[in-house]
Design a protein around this motif. Sequence first.
Motif, PDB file in Angstrom:
ATOM      1  N   ILE A 152     -15.507  25.613  -8.777  1.00 59.43           N
ATOM      2  CA  ILE A 152     -16.346  24.797  -7.712  1.00 59.43           C
ATOM      3  C   ILE A 152     -15.709  24.216  -6.632  1.00 59.43           C
ATOM      4  O   ILE A 152     -14.410  24.153  -6.587  1.00 59.43           O
ATOM      5  CB  ILE A 152     -17.053  23.590  -8.818  1.00 59.43           C
ATOM      6  N   ARG A 153     -16.282  24.180  -5.559  1.00 52.78           N
ATOM      7  CA  ARG A 153     -15.664  23.700  -4.089  1.00 52.78           C
ATOM      8  C   ARG A 153     -16.300  22.404  -4.277  1.00 52.78           C
ATOM      9  O   ARG A 153     -17.334  21.976  -4.666  1.00 52.78           O
ATOM     10  CB  ARG A 153     -16.107  24.715  -3.344  1.00 52.78           C
ATOM     11  N   SER A 154     -15.724  21.694  -3.211  1.00 52.26           N
ATOM     12  CA  SER A 154     -16.044  19.973  -3.046  1.00 52.26           C
ATOM     13  C   SER A 154     -17.697  20.029  -2.608  1.00 52.26           C
ATOM     14  O   SER A 154     -17.805  18.726  -2.575  1.00 52.26           O
ATOM     15  CB  SER A 154     -15.123  19.393  -2.378  1.00 52.26           C
ATOM     16  N   ASN A 155     -18.320  21.044  -2.118  1.00 58.81           N
ATOM     17  CA  ASN A 155     -19.374  20.640  -1.317  1.00 58.81           C
ATOM     18  C   ASN A 155     -20.554  20.596  -2.134  1.00 58.81           C
ATOM     19  O   ASN A 155     -21.842  20.230  -2.069  1.00 58.81           O
ATOM     20  CB  ASN A 155     -19.582  21.665  -0.222  1.00 58.81           C
ATOM     21  N   VAL A 156     -20.424  20.843  -3.763  1.00 53.98           N
ATOM     22  CA  VAL A 156     -21.461  21.098  -4.565  1.00 53.98           C
ATOM     23  C   VAL A 156     -21.018  19.963  -5.692  1.00 53.98           C
ATOM     24  O   VAL A 156     -19.798  19.507  -5.896  1.00 53.98           O
ATOM     25  CB  VAL A 156     -21.708  22.242  -5.130  1.00 53.98           C
ATOM     26  N   GLY A 157     -22.061  19.435  -6.634  1.00 54.51           N
ATOM     27  CA  GLY A 157     -21.326  18.497  -7.482  1.00 54.51           C
ATOM     28  C   GLY A 157     -21.512  19.403  -9.152  1.00 54.51           C
ATOM     29  O   GLY A 157     -20.792  18.710 -10.108  1.00 54.51           O
ATOM     30  N   GLU A 158     -22.204  20.445  -9.120  1.00 57.84           N
ATOM     31  CA  GLU A 158     -22.238  21.172 -10.414  1.00 57.84           C
ATOM     32  C   GLU A 158     -22.436  22.605 -10.090  1.00 57.84           C
ATOM     33  O   GLU A 158     -23.254  22.959  -9.199  1.00 57.84           O
ATOM     34  CB  GLU A 158     -23.460  20.530 -11.344  1.00 57.84           C
ATOM     35  N   LYS A 159     -21.831  23.343 -11.055  1.00 59.41           N
ATOM     36  CA  LYS A 159     -22.185  24.782 -11.102  1.00 59.41           C
ATOM     37  C   LYS A 159     -22.217  25.393 -12.677  1.00 59.41           C
ATOM     38  O   LYS A 159     -21.517  24.920 -13.272  1.00 59.41           O
ATOM     39  CB  LYS A 159     -20.940  25.553 -10.328  1.00 59.41           C
ATOM     40  N   LYS A 160     -23.216  26.379 -12.656  1.00 56.25           N
ATOM     41  CA  LYS A 160     -23.561  26.865 -14.028  1.00 56.25           C
ATOM     42  C   LYS A 160     -23.133  28.321 -13.997  1.00 56.25           C
ATOM     43  O   LYS A 160     -23.640  28.841 -12.845  1.00 56.25           O
ATOM     44  CB  LYS A 160     -24.790  26.329 -14.679  1.00 56.25           C
ATOM     45  N   ASP A 161     -22.865  28.824 -15.173  1.00 57.01           N
ATOM     46  CA  ASP A 161     -22.743  30.316 -15.251  1.00 57.01           C
ATOM     47  C   ASP A 161     -22.970  30.559 -16.926  1.00 57.01           C
ATOM     48  O   ASP A 161     -22.031  30.341 -17.663  1.00 57.01           O
ATOM     49  CB  ASP A 161     -21.337  30.746 -14.912  1.00 57.01           C
ATOM     50  N   GLN A 162     -24.251  30.690 -17.189  1.00 57.58           N
ATOM     51  CA  GLN A 162     -24.383  31.012 -18.469  1.00 57.58           C
ATOM     52  C   GLN A 162     -24.184  29.771 -19.387  1.00 57.58           C
ATOM     53  O   GLN A 162     -24.788  28.528 -19.316  1.00 57.58           O
ATOM     54  CB  GLN A 162     -23.957  32.225 -19.019  1.00 57.58           C
ATOM     55  N   ARG A 163     -23.271  29.949 -20.525  1.00 61.81           N
ATOM     56  CA  ARG A 163     -23.116  28.681 -21.086  1.00 61.81           C
ATOM     57  C   ARG A 163     -21.899  27.757 -20.642  1.00 61.81           C
ATOM     58  O   ARG A 163     -21.590  26.825 -21.162  1.00 61.81           O
ATOM     59  CB  ARG A 163     -22.549  29.354 -22.421  1.00 61.81           C
ATOM     60  N   ILE A 164     -21.371  27.905 -19.533  1.00 63.84           N
ATOM     61  CA  ILE A 164     -20.408  27.299 -18.842  1.00 63.84           C
ATOM     62  C   ILE A 164     -20.748  26.567 -17.457  1.00 63.84           C
ATOM     63  O   ILE A 164     -21.421  27.138 -16.809  1.00 63.84           O
ATOM     64  CB  ILE A 164     -19.217  28.185 -18.521  1.00 63.84           C
ATOM     65  N   ALA A 165     -20.349  25.316 -17.568  1.00 61.97           N
ATOM     66  CA  ALA A 165     -20.777  24.579 -16.248  1.00 61.97           C
ATOM     67  C   ALA A 165     -19.592  23.538 -16.079  1.00 61.97           C
ATOM     68  O   ALA A 165     -18.643  23.372 -16.768  1.00 61.97           O
ATOM     69  CB  ALA A 165     -21.792  23.822 -16.602  1.00 61.97           C
TER      70      ALA A 165
END
Lengths: 113, 114
Positions: A50-63
């Motif tokens: 994740i880069r600092s311009n977002v607060g959350e990122k998801k990829d299937q079962r992983i976040a």
Amino acid sequence: GENVEQHPSTLSVQEGDSAVIKCTYSDSASNYFPWYKQELGKGPQLIIDIRSNVGEKKDQRIAVTLNKTAKHFSLHITETQPEDSAVYFCAAPKNTGGFKTIFGAGTRLFVKA
Amino acid sequence: EAEVAQSPRYKITEKSQAVAFWCDPISGHATLYWYRQILGQGPELLVQFQDESVVDDSQLPKDRFSAERLKGVDSTLKIQPAELGDSAMYLCASSSDRVAGELFFGEGSRLTVL
């Protein structure tokens, strides 16, 4: 300098449950936060970042979630499976002219079938 | 799929001997890293190259460790003389980014010093 602290050091969950691993960093200029998975006898492999311009990122079962104010980020694995058993490392960059990646001490995850 | 190649996978040596590890990064990756990973710990950066130049070797024990990347492609890490405390996994990684980004690791070279 950059310090990356990771906890817990060991985590045991039942198959199907969720697992959460947390990291804190010290350099407020850090802007890139990867998570690596290392299986026995192999090198670490990136699973999500994740880069600092977002607060959350998801990829299937992983976040991954990031709180820049508090300088911590977390890995969330849902519906864990036995193949998720491995050592997980968080990391953060330190600007040294180039970029030096500092790793946490690792979390050994056991998923019990 | 392109991979980072390392050799040897395993090395057993006696203290005071010389050892060398070789790494071939993913083609086109300008940045190459050598990390040391002691059992149960996270990887610790020893040296970072940008092309053929060292950009960070602050944690490299220079009295006994040396690293080179003469043509800006493959790299060699040498230890002479080896000490018992050098027993660890030596990981090579490469990246294409000149900003912070994904590191691609090889499978490592496990060193045991007796």
